[in-house]
Design an enzyme around this catalytic site. Structure first.
Site, PDB file in Angstrom:
ATOM      1  N   ILE A 154      36.950  44.718  35.582  1.00 21.25           N
ATOM      2  CA  ILE A 154      36.605  45.478  34.372  1.00 21.25           C
ATOM      3  C   ILE A 154      36.404  44.533  33.187  1.00 21.25           C
ATOM      4  O   ILE A 154      35.514  44.732  32.368  1.00 21.25           O
ATOM      5  CB  ILE A 154      37.662  46.559  34.098  1.00 21.25           C
ATOM      6  CG1 ILE A 154      37.564  47.629  35.201  1.00 21.25           C
ATOM      7  CG2 ILE A 154      37.481  47.182  32.719  1.00 21.25           C
ATOM      8  CD1 ILE A 154      38.647  48.681  35.160  1.00 21.25           C
ATOM      9  N   GLU A 198      44.753  46.138  34.583  1.00 24.11           N
ATOM     10  CA  GLU A 198      44.773  44.674  34.529  1.00 24.11           C
ATOM     11  C   GLU A 198      43.658  44.088  35.411  1.00 24.11           C
ATOM     12  O   GLU A 198      43.782  43.004  35.960  1.00 24.11           O
ATOM     13  CB  GLU A 198      46.176  44.207  34.950  1.00 24.11           C
ATOM     14  CG  GLU A 198      46.495  42.732  34.878  1.00 24.11           C
ATOM     15  CD  GLU A 198      45.994  42.026  33.643  1.00 24.11           C
ATOM     16  OE1 GLU A 198      46.151  42.543  32.524  1.00 24.11           O
ATOM     17  OE2 GLU A 198      45.426  40.928  33.797  1.00 24.11           O
ATOM     18  N   SER A 199      42.547  44.822  35.522  1.00 24.92           N
ATOM     19  CA  SER A 199      41.476  44.422  36.442  1.00 24.92           C
ATOM     20  C   SER A 199      40.636  43.267  35.903  1.00 24.92           C
ATOM     21  O   SER A 199      40.131  43.321  34.776  1.00 24.92           O
ATOM     22  CB  SER A 199      40.575  45.641  36.682  1.00 24.92           C
ATOM     23  OG  SER A 199      39.326  45.252  37.210  1.00 24.92           O
ATOM     24  N   ASN A 200      40.461  42.245  36.741  1.00 26.63           N
ATOM     25  CA  ASN A 200      39.529  41.166  36.403  1.00 26.63           C
ATOM     26  C   ASN A 200      38.093  41.674  36.388  1.00 26.63           C
ATOM     27  O   ASN A 200      37.254  41.193  35.633  1.00 26.63           O
ATOM     28  CB  ASN A 200      39.618  40.044  37.440  1.00 26.63           C
ATOM     29  CG  ASN A 200      40.961  39.366  37.454  1.00 26.63           C
ATOM     30  OD1 ASN A 200      41.439  38.915  36.418  1.00 26.63           O
ATOM     31  ND2 ASN A 200      41.584  39.300  38.625  1.00 26.63           N
ATOM     32  N   SER A 246      42.418  49.036  38.199  1.00 26.50           N
ATOM     33  CA  SER A 246      43.718  48.973  37.547  1.00 26.50           C
ATOM     34  C   SER A 246      43.485  48.457  36.129  1.00 26.50           C
ATOM     35  O   SER A 246      42.477  47.818  35.839  1.00 26.50           O
ATOM     36  CB  SER A 246      44.673  48.064  38.316  1.00 26.50           C
ATOM     37  OG  SER A 246      44.339  46.726  38.088  1.00 26.50           O
TER      38      SER A 246
END
Ligand SMILES: *Cc1c(COP(=O)(O)O)cnc(C)c1O
Length: 316
Positions: free
Chosen positions: A74, A70-72, A68
């Site tokens: 990534i 808002e991925s931690n 997503s």
């Protein structure tokens, strides 16, 4: 095992929560993977020490991942790719969902992880919102295009949960003091499974609080566990052995829950420690509920803080 590269400050701190212990009536400790000292912390740094080592060993030029927006994961991957000198391509949706389950809350754009991904130089390929499977397929397609263009590609599964990613947590278990139980948030599964495998022959119970509601999550965990068993040349893991609690997800993956938000405020106001609304807040709400129900009576419990704090700014 491949030698990891160094990204995070290890061991991360582990300390007793005096006031929370008194309030909950248990001996409660916290393992601070929110304090890895790398890219604003979080559990993905450990996995990436191994995954990046593998990418470098394979001579990769570019890493292709998905998640997503808002991925931690990534965010930490973007930082790891910067350190390793690799290009980072992330195929993202704003709100990927599991068919039949709640659609994640829309994150605010330009803040939280979204802003940090930009700072770390992650190249986004944004695709329209849809099911997770469409996102995975789009990532495979992007990897193929990169290869066709002559790039050496290292593909990373969602959340970095390859067997090698789980191995990082198998090893991280060595950083813990002796305890009766470890409680962690569980989503793509390598944190939970790595710890589970580390303690399989010991009395320490590893309890994962699911942050995804779908029953198939257990299949994903088993797949990671079998991969790690092979890597370690150990017997396979039986699904019944895995302690996965699904009752604390709230409305769905990526949707902040009332009890999770209450847990965030409670820990902040009791210990001055922050949790996130998608993973660690829900996991801590599960721990609080288990303590209240008496299930943790007499136990020394370590809460494994998996980080995720930037998303506090992306969700209200
Ligand atoms: C990714 C993540 C998790 C879940 O860890 P998995 O190893 O994917 O199960 C938990 N908490 C935070 C903050 C995360 O970013």
């Amino acid at each position: 095992m491949i030698a990891p590269i160094s990204l995070i400050l290890k061991p991360t701190p582990c300390h007793r929560l005096e006031r929370a212990s008194a309030a909950l009536g248990i001996d409660l400790w916290i393992k601070r993977d929110d304090l890895t000292g790398f890219a604003m912390g979080g559990n993905k740094g450990r996995k990436l020490e191994y995954l990046m080592a593998e990418a470098i060993a394979e001579g990769a030029d570019v890493v292709v991942a998905c998640g997503s927006r808002e991925s931690n994961f990534i965010r930490q991957l973007g930082a790891a790719c910067a350190v390793a000198g690799l290009a980072c391509v992330a195929v993202v949706m704003n709100q990927p969902h599991e068919p039949g389950y709640a659609v994640p809350t829309a994150p605010r754009i330009g803040v939280g992880n979204d802003r940090l991904n930009e700072i770390f130089g992650v190249e986004f390929e944004e695709i329209p919102d849809g099911p997770w499977d469409d996102l995975f397929e789009a990532a495979r397609l992007r990897a193929r295009h990169e290869r066709d263009a002559g790039q050496r590609v290292y593909e990373i599964p969602i959340g970095g949960s390859s067997p090698l990613g789980a191995y990082a947590f198998f090893e991280a278990a060595d950083e813990l003091p002796i305890c009766d139980r470890v409680v962690t948030a569980t989503s793509s599964g390598s944190t939970h499974i790595g710890l589970h495998m580390a303690f399989r022959d010991f009395p320490t119970q590893v309890t994962g609080i699911a942050c995804d509601p779908e029953p198939a999550l257990l299949d994903d965990l088993i797949a990671v566990a079998n991969g790690l068993s092979d890597l370690l040349d150990q017997p396979k893991v039986a699904p019944d052995d895995i302690d996965l609690r699904r009752e604390f997800v709230g409305p769905g993956y990526g949707v902040p829950s009332e009890s999770g938000n209450a847990a965030i405020e409670w820990l902040a106001r009791t210990e001055g420690i922050l949790l996130d609304p998608i993973y660690s807040g829900k996991a801590f709400s599960g721990l609080m509920e288990m303590a209240r129900s008496g299930e943790l009576a007499g136990e020394t419990v370590v809460f494994w803080h998996t980080g995720g704090l930037p998303s506090l700014f992306a969700f209200r």
